[in-house]
Write a protein that holds these residues in place. Sequence first.
Motif, short mmCIF file in Angstrom:
data_model
loop_
_atom_site.label_atom_id
_atom_site.label_comp_id
_atom_site.label_asym_id
_atom_site.label_seq_id
_atom_site.Cartn_x
_atom_site.Cartn_y
_atom_site.Cartn_z
N LYS A 337 -22.60 26.16 -41.41
CA LYS A 337 -23.68 26.09 -41.93
C LYS A 337 -24.88 25.94 -40.85
N THR A 338 -24.55 25.43 -39.68
CA THR A 338 -25.39 25.34 -38.78
C THR A 338 -25.95 26.68 -38.09
N LYS A 339 -24.70 27.38 -38.01
CA LYS A 339 -24.86 28.74 -37.37
C LYS A 339 -25.17 29.95 -38.17
N ASN A 340 -24.66 29.91 -39.45
CA ASN A 340 -24.71 31.10 -40.45
C ASN A 340 -25.64 30.78 -41.59
N SER A 341 -26.26 29.55 -41.84
CA SER A 341 -27.11 29.43 -42.88
C SER A 341 -28.24 30.63 -42.88
N VAL A 342 -28.48 31.19 -44.22
CA VAL A 342 -29.43 32.38 -44.27
C VAL A 342 -30.90 31.72 -44.12
N CYS A 343 -31.14 30.42 -44.34
CA CYS A 343 -32.63 29.93 -44.25
C CYS A 343 -32.78 28.40 -43.42
N LYS A 344 -31.47 28.10 -42.63
CA LYS A 344 -31.44 26.83 -42.04
C LYS A 344 -32.24 25.73 -42.81
N GLU A 345 -33.01 25.06 -42.08
CA GLU A 345 -33.62 23.80 -42.33
C GLU A 345 -34.63 24.20 -43.73
N ARG A 346 -35.00 25.22 -43.86
CA ARG A 346 -36.23 25.73 -45.00
C ARG A 346 -35.51 25.52 -46.51
N CYS A 347 -34.16 25.35 -46.41
CA CYS A 347 -33.47 25.14 -47.69
C CYS A 347 -32.26 24.02 -47.71
N ILE A 350 -28.33 26.09 -46.80
CA ILE A 350 -27.52 26.71 -47.86
C ILE A 350 -26.69 27.83 -47.21
N LEU A 351 -25.38 27.89 -47.33
CA LEU A 351 -24.60 28.82 -46.87
C LEU A 351 -23.95 30.04 -47.76
N GLY A 352 -24.37 31.18 -47.47
CA GLY A 352 -23.93 32.35 -48.29
C GLY A 352 -22.54 32.27 -48.82
N SER A 353 -21.69 32.15 -47.91
CA SER A 353 -20.31 32.04 -48.04
C SER A 353 -19.44 31.65 -46.79
N LEU A 354 -18.47 30.97 -46.95
CA LEU A 354 -17.80 30.50 -45.63
C LEU A 354 -17.25 31.55 -44.51
N ASN A 355 -17.31 31.23 -43.49
CA ASN A 355 -17.10 32.33 -42.50
C ASN A 355 -15.79 32.02 -41.60
N VAL A 356 -15.41 30.88 -41.84
CA VAL A 356 -14.41 30.20 -41.35
C VAL A 356 -13.22 29.52 -42.34
N PHE A 357 -12.09 29.75 -42.16
CA PHE A 357 -11.09 29.12 -42.98
C PHE A 357 -11.26 27.72 -43.31
N GLN A 358 -11.38 27.16 -44.36
CA GLN A 358 -11.75 25.70 -44.57
C GLN A 358 -10.53 25.14 -45.73
N PRO A 359 -9.72 24.44 -44.99
CA PRO A 359 -8.61 24.14 -45.94
C PRO A 359 -8.89 23.44 -47.29
N VAL A 360 -9.71 22.41 -47.18
CA VAL A 360 -10.00 21.69 -48.60
C VAL A 360 -10.66 22.67 -49.66
N ASN A 361 -11.66 23.45 -49.13
CA ASN A 361 -12.16 24.41 -50.02
C ASN A 361 -10.96 25.25 -50.54
N TRP A 362 -10.23 25.99 -49.78
CA TRP A 362 -9.15 26.85 -50.16
C TRP A 362 -8.22 26.22 -51.20
N ILE A 363 -7.90 25.01 -50.85
CA ILE A 363 -6.92 24.26 -51.82
C ILE A 363 -7.56 24.27 -53.26
N PHE A 364 -8.90 24.01 -53.36
CA PHE A 364 -9.32 23.84 -54.67
C PHE A 364 -9.75 25.03 -55.16
N VAL A 365 -10.18 26.15 -54.49
CA VAL A 365 -10.46 27.49 -55.18
C VAL A 365 -9.08 28.07 -55.65
N GLN A 366 -7.80 27.99 -54.88
CA GLN A 366 -6.67 28.18 -55.49
C GLN A 366 -6.36 27.52 -56.63
N SER A 367 -6.61 26.26 -56.70
CA SER A 367 -5.79 25.44 -57.98
C SER A 367 -6.86 25.43 -59.07
N SER A 368 -8.17 25.86 -58.88
CA SER A 368 -8.97 26.14 -60.14
C SER A 368 -8.54 26.96 -60.95
#
Length: 594
Positions: A337-347, A350-368
């Motif tokens: 988010k620090t590097k790739n946020s579309v609007c940084k501190e203004r919003c 907020i991150l459009g989409s994850l650019n690096v594999f994130q294990p917890v998010n991946w587990i929940f997306v698959q289990s959902s």
Amino acid sequence: MALIQTAFIWVAYAVAVGLVALIAAIFTYTYQTPRDRSALVSTVAIITLTSLLATVLLLPVDIALVSSTTSKLGAKKEWATPEAVHNILLTLKIVYYSLYSLDAVLCLLVVPFTYFYYEEWDEVDEEEGVQTFGHKFFGALKYTLIFVVLVVILFIVGFLVPVARDRKGAHLDLDYFVHLLSENRGERALTFALGLLICLGTLLYILYTAAGLALLPISFIKSAPSISAPQLSETTASALEQNRERQRQLEGRNAGRGGGLAPKDQRELEALVREERTLVRRERLAAEARGDGKSFIVRAWTKICAVFRPLKLIGGVLLLILAVIIWVSMLITGIDKTKNSVCKERCGYILGSLNVFQPVNWIFVQSSKVFPVDYVLMALLVLFFFSSSVAGIAAIGIRFLWLRLFEIRKGHTSPQALLMATVMLTLIMLAINYSLTMIVAPQYAIYGAQTFCSNPTRHPDDQPDCTNHMELVEPCSELSSNNGSKNVCTPTVVSTFLNRVTLNFPVFGIVAFWAQFAFLAVFLIVFTTALFRTPKLDVNQLDEDAEADEEEGLLASTGRRFGATWQDIRGKAKKPSGAAGRGIRGDDNHEDED
């Protein structure tokens, strides 16, 4: 089919709320001291804890409902008409607003009122008819009015404060961001109040939850029994024998001395007598730990706990692995988010989409994709964060700067401390709700397993078809500008609400986001320190607990206990309750008999 699926989701949520209510009741009765137990305090604590846990557990319900509107081909299901989707979101908004409002009322009004009401309560005066319900009620209400004024000021400020207006270069022309710029003043006031409470909870979240997240697994791994009964019994018996032998020596040496013992021997004998009382109490604790004098069930439970103690070690290792995975996932999201946020501190980053594999998010997306697997995992994760917060509060205590105000320990937590801990946990769970949604599993929390078909259509209102073009099925994202995404993807209500807070009031988003790095730093420091510390049996604490149990009977002769701060505020002393009050009456009766 849609009605059955929706009903199943809400039934699962109702079951989860029932379970967390049971957990809240167990927590309250486990930690509250038995001699000062209050039905009013226990009830308020259970309701407050259940409400805040129900608020966080609504997240997977939110995700499951919005995800159920789309198919695996990235298109809306036949039943998911705009009106049907609107009704689902409206129901979720009503439940969310109700729970958030209930949390705020309980935290800012009900719990403070209960605190002051308990302080006003006097068992002796009530039995004598001097103190009435109206006296206690209006006495507590007088001090609670301060919090009422604070709540009113909070909502007035939120109603009048202007939202952020500097939108240039912030990429806020997308439909998702335009939807977040609310102009409704009532909603703005609630948004401001929630943002402020999240920031307050984040400060506690950094200190207590981070420390507890590191300490809880390690305490399982390195835990020893509360009382090592055989060793403590053997050591205490030996020390007690030596103590009594030394007393006999002193008394024998001064047996024929006129005027009693020598001053030096007298001081030593007094010290030995005090030590003997401590050793006798410790011996009794060792006997209780062995189950002496207890029923067969208690002795059997003690043996079972000893047999299954290795499972506690395995559970601690698993929790430690989970804590490390969560820490790594939060760090990945934070850097992304620090590097790739579309609007940084203004919003609020907020991150459009994850650019690096994130294990917890991946587990929940698959289990959902298979409800309620993700719901069970989220419930366990919420309970893990909640237990970590409790462990952190128990380890650090309720403090003002370096001064310890209250201790939170099993069976030794006063009603006042329990109520303060409940307020702290309420604020912490609001911060945890933000962390789970925005940092721990951001993609899962916003869109779940929703996808859209990017295959172009002839007409804007047509449904895209990816039956033969599965490679064109893409995950939903805040930055998607494709018409297929606009018509198919539905963000969760909680993510919309939290993003509205950070977008309309960027300062809240900045504080909440950068606080996550402070959380990671505190976790790392506490984890490294606890990893190399050797757990020790706190014998002094055991002696203090045993002495406190004995002093419960002494309260009858002391008459009154001194509560300096509260009594100074009220301008009068408060008579003791419970055992103390009964003891006073008992003494009076004995005097009358004499």
